[in-house]
Design an enzyme around this catalytic site. Structure first.
Site, PDB file in Angstrom:
ATOM      1  N   SER A  72      33.418 -39.091  31.057  1.00 20.45           N
ATOM      2  CA  SER A  72      33.090 -37.837  30.374  1.00 20.45           C
ATOM      3  C   SER A  72      33.241 -37.947  28.860  1.00 20.45           C
ATOM      4  CB  SER A  72      33.977 -36.700  30.898  1.00 20.45           C
ATOM      5  OG  SER A  72      35.352 -37.018  30.723  1.00 20.45           O
ATOM      6  N   GLY A  73      32.868 -39.111  28.302  1.00 22.53           N
ATOM      7  CA  GLY A  73      32.803 -39.264  26.855  1.00 22.53           C
ATOM      8  C   GLY A  73      31.420 -38.894  26.352  1.00 22.53           C
ATOM      9  N   THR A 124      36.161 -41.232  23.308  1.00 21.12           N
ATOM     10  CA  THR A 124      35.420 -40.435  22.334  1.00 21.12           C
ATOM     11  C   THR A 124      36.332 -39.431  21.634  1.00 21.12           C
ATOM     12  OG1 THR A 124      33.350 -40.625  23.579  1.00 21.12           O
ATOM     13  CG2 THR A 124      33.531 -38.788  22.040  1.00 21.12           C
ATOM     14  N   ALA A 137      38.218 -40.756  18.598  1.00 18.25           N
ATOM     15  CA  ALA A 137      37.509 -41.406  17.497  1.00 18.25           C
ATOM     16  C   ALA A 137      37.704 -40.591  16.223  1.00 18.25           C
ATOM     17  CB  ALA A 137      36.019 -41.524  17.831  1.00 18.25           C
ATOM     18  N   GLU A 175      33.279 -47.010   5.239  1.00 19.41           N
ATOM     19  CA  GLU A 175      34.290 -47.750   5.987  1.00 19.41           C
ATOM     20  C   GLU A 175      34.056 -49.246   5.833  1.00 19.41           C
ATOM     21  OE1 GLU A 175      34.486 -46.327   9.989  1.00 19.41           O
ATOM     22  OE2 GLU A 175      34.925 -44.275   9.401  1.00 19.41           O
ATOM     23  N   HIS A 226      42.054 -52.969  15.751  1.00 18.91           N
ATOM     24  CA  HIS A 226      42.019 -52.129  14.563  1.00 18.91           C
ATOM     25  C   HIS A 226      43.163 -52.553  13.652  1.00 18.91           C
ATOM     26  CE1 HIS A 226      41.791 -48.723  11.883  1.00 18.91           C
ATOM     27  NE2 HIS A 226      40.685 -48.325  12.498  1.00 18.91           N
ATOM     28  N   ARG A 281      36.588 -55.547  10.253  1.00 19.38           N
ATOM     29  CA  ARG A 281      37.868 -55.377  10.932  1.00 19.38           C
ATOM     30  C   ARG A 281      38.483 -56.691  11.401  1.00 19.38           C
ATOM     31  NH1 ARG A 281      36.733 -49.906  14.542  1.00 19.38           N
ATOM     32  NH2 ARG A 281      36.878 -48.445  12.787  1.00 19.38           N
ATOM     33  N   HIS A 309      41.631 -52.134  20.049  1.00 14.55           N
ATOM     34  CA  HIS A 309      40.889 -50.911  19.742  1.00 14.55           C
ATOM     35  C   HIS A 309      39.558 -50.810  20.467  1.00 14.55           C
ATOM     36  CE1 HIS A 309      39.900 -47.431  17.335  1.00 14.55           C
ATOM     37  NE2 HIS A 309      38.815 -48.001  16.825  1.00 14.55           N
ATOM     38  N   ARG A 325      32.274 -55.348  16.121  1.00 15.18           N
ATOM     39  CA  ARG A 325      31.626 -54.049  15.904  1.00 15.18           C
ATOM     40  C   ARG A 325      31.802 -53.582  14.464  1.00 15.18           C
ATOM     41  NH1 ARG A 325      33.536 -48.518  16.302  1.00 15.18           N
ATOM     42  NH2 ARG A 325      35.615 -49.337  16.748  1.00 15.18           N
TER      43      ARG A 325
END
Length: 523
Positions: free
Chosen positions: A11-12, A44, A47, A116, A244, A291, A352, A387
């Protein structure tokens, strides 16, 4: 036995957006969302940073976003996928806005775009430092208003249903299989339900709980990878784990509180245990390097010094603007006695995001017919070896849309077999030793953190493999003879996911992105 046209596991952002589109297009279709906790409990929700998209085209371009993604992916991105996702971003994000999602704007009334690590431009849409939570809020409100969406909380998918169960025959990983739904444990009623479905969407999120220190919520136990692996779906590139760089160092807090990437984009600086800056020694981009580079730099500083953490320095930043942009981070630090106007924030890397997963094509189709996968559980080719920050929510949106488009074309053509057996739990007994589950879960985390972390080696991977094999055998005996519980099933998926990460790490022969093996330096 329960029949539904579309079964959504998770359910994200990907699961909810897919369900909304299907429900809107096919008013007579039944859409069932199953989630093992509350409906909003997903990766989600946590985030912080935002979702990347090219909006200010006077200074930014699709080509720049594409190039940033390719550079971060360290040569393993599928460029066609990268182009497709990034060019589709504005349209998909507009859908979020139409569903009621709010993003921060500036005094001019345009989006307040953040920057970022790894991004060459300000292009991250955000809502304070709770972007994911805001997206979840908006989507859940829409789901609750849909007449043909049924969502079931505290329901846990145990196994996918394929020919292996339907026809009671052995199948191989490269067989042409179909998915007919899933066996689902209703945790509150303590019964296993058989959900038969024309289409099934894996939207189960990540796997961060295989590590001791993680920013992921407790529900991120690699369930989708476990389900897909046992169903013999194709899986790849799960060796690429993104750590992360800046989780708040606060021993005893679990999961770790995330200090958003956007804080460094805002101008914060990393300092070592002597409170000296160090990122200039690792990358010309310093704190805004990707990252994997920043996480390895911090890991190296910690091992070199023996310190428990490094620091993130925000003392030179405009406090009022910082507080407005990061209210939750400011409040969290203050609750621990950290005044960011005068004090440095202690931080450490934490697991992460997993960049690989269940293989899907550009239509979000897995190697199993009528089974789709979206979000962190999938391997699309967008992320490659690492990512780019804030590309994950975007990927989930684009691929849930691609799954919706493909399933829509096939909806009227799919027929379900009528010989699917219900779940058989005869011969099992109640497990009276839950300590075995909690002990083994802790052991998985320790093994992965010690041997399959930011920096690996051949010897560490061999040790991890041997220990995980023993845990697998022990857990299989317990699973085969015990009544099911979410804790027991999660342990099975954690062990499977950990073993897959270890095996794929053993097979990789070059260092790139989020994978780094000391024995491969120079390769």
């Amino acid at each position: 036995m329960y029949k539904t046209d579309f079964l959504v596991l998770g359910s994200g952002i990907s699961g909810l957006s897919f369900a909304l589109k299907i429900a809107e297009k096919y008013k007579d279709a039944t859409v069932t969302i199953v989630t093992k906790n509350e409906i909003d409990e997903s990766n989600t929700k946590y985030a912080q940073g935002g979702i990347a998209s090219v909006y200010n085209q006077s200074v930014d371009t699709f080509e720049q976003h594409i190039e940033d993604t390719l550079v971060a992916g360290d040569g393993l991105c599928d460029e066609k996928v990268v182009r497709m996702v990034i060019k589709d971003a504005p349209t998909r994000i507009q859908e979020l806005i139409d569903w009621g999602t709010r993003f921060d704007t500036n005094k001019k009334g345009t989006f307040d775009l953040g920057k970022e690590g790894g991004h060459s431009q300000n292009r991250v849409l955000h809502y304070k430092d709770i972007t994911g939570g805001e997206i979840e809020r908006a989507l859940i409100e829409q789901v609750k208003e849909a007449d043909n969406i049924n969502y079931l909380t505290y329901h846990y998918a145990i196994d996918l249903i394929t020919e292996h169960q339907a026809q009671k025959k052995k199948t191989k990983r490269n067989s042409k299989l179909s998915c007919f739904g899933a066996y689902v444990l209703d945790a509150k009623a303590d019964v296993v339900k058989t959900f038969v479905s024309k289409f099934t969407l894996l939207a189960t999120g990540g796997s961060g709980q295989v590590y001791t220190t993680t920013t992921n919520p407790e529900v991120a136990t690699g369930d989708g990878l476990g389900l897909a692996y046992r169903a013999k779906a194709e899986i790849s590139e799960v060796e690429f784990i993104q750590f992360h760089p800046t989780a708040l160092y606060n021993p005893g807090e679990y999961p770790a509180f995330l200090i958003s990437e956007a804080v460094r984009g805002f101008g914060a600086k990393l300092r070592d245990f002597k409170k000296q800056k160090f990122m200039h020694r690792y990358d010309d981009r310093e704190e805004l390097a990707s990252r994997d580079i920043v996480a390895r730099a911090i890991d190296n500083e910690l091992k070199r010094s023996g310190a428990a953490h490094v620091y993130l320095d925000c003392t030179h930043l405009d406090f009022e603007k910082f507080q407005a942009h990061f209210p939750n981070i400011t409040e969290k630090c203050a609750s621990l006695g950290i005044d960011i106007r005068n004090d440095f924030i202690p931080v450490v890397p934490a697991s992460h995001y997993i960049c690989g997963g269940v293989n899907v094509n550009k239509k979000a189709k897995t190697s199993i017919k009528n089974l789709y996968a979206c979000g962190e559980v999938s391997r699309t080719g967008l992320h490659g070896a690492n990512r780019l920050a804030s590309n994950s929510l975007l990927e989930a949106l684009v691929y849930s849309h691609r799954a919706f488009l493909n399933a829509s074309k096939k909806y009227a053509k799919v027929n379900m077999p009528d010989n699917i057996p219900v779940w058989n739990d005869s011969g099992v007994v109640k497990n009276m030793e839950n300590i075995l589950i909690t002990h083994d879960r802790a052991e998985v985390k320790t093994i992965m953190s010690n041997y399959v972390g930011i920096v690996r080696s051949d010897e560490r991977l061999l040790r991890a493999e041997r220990r995980l094999k023993g845990l697998y055998e022990d857990n299989k005996r317990l699973y085969d003879h015990s009544e099911l519980s979410i804790d027991l099933c999660e342990l099975r998926n954690l062990i499977t996911t950990a073993y897959l990460i270890t095996q794929f790490s053993k097979n990789r022969k070059t260092n790139c992105g989020g994978f780094y093996n000391l024995d491969l330096i120079g390769n």
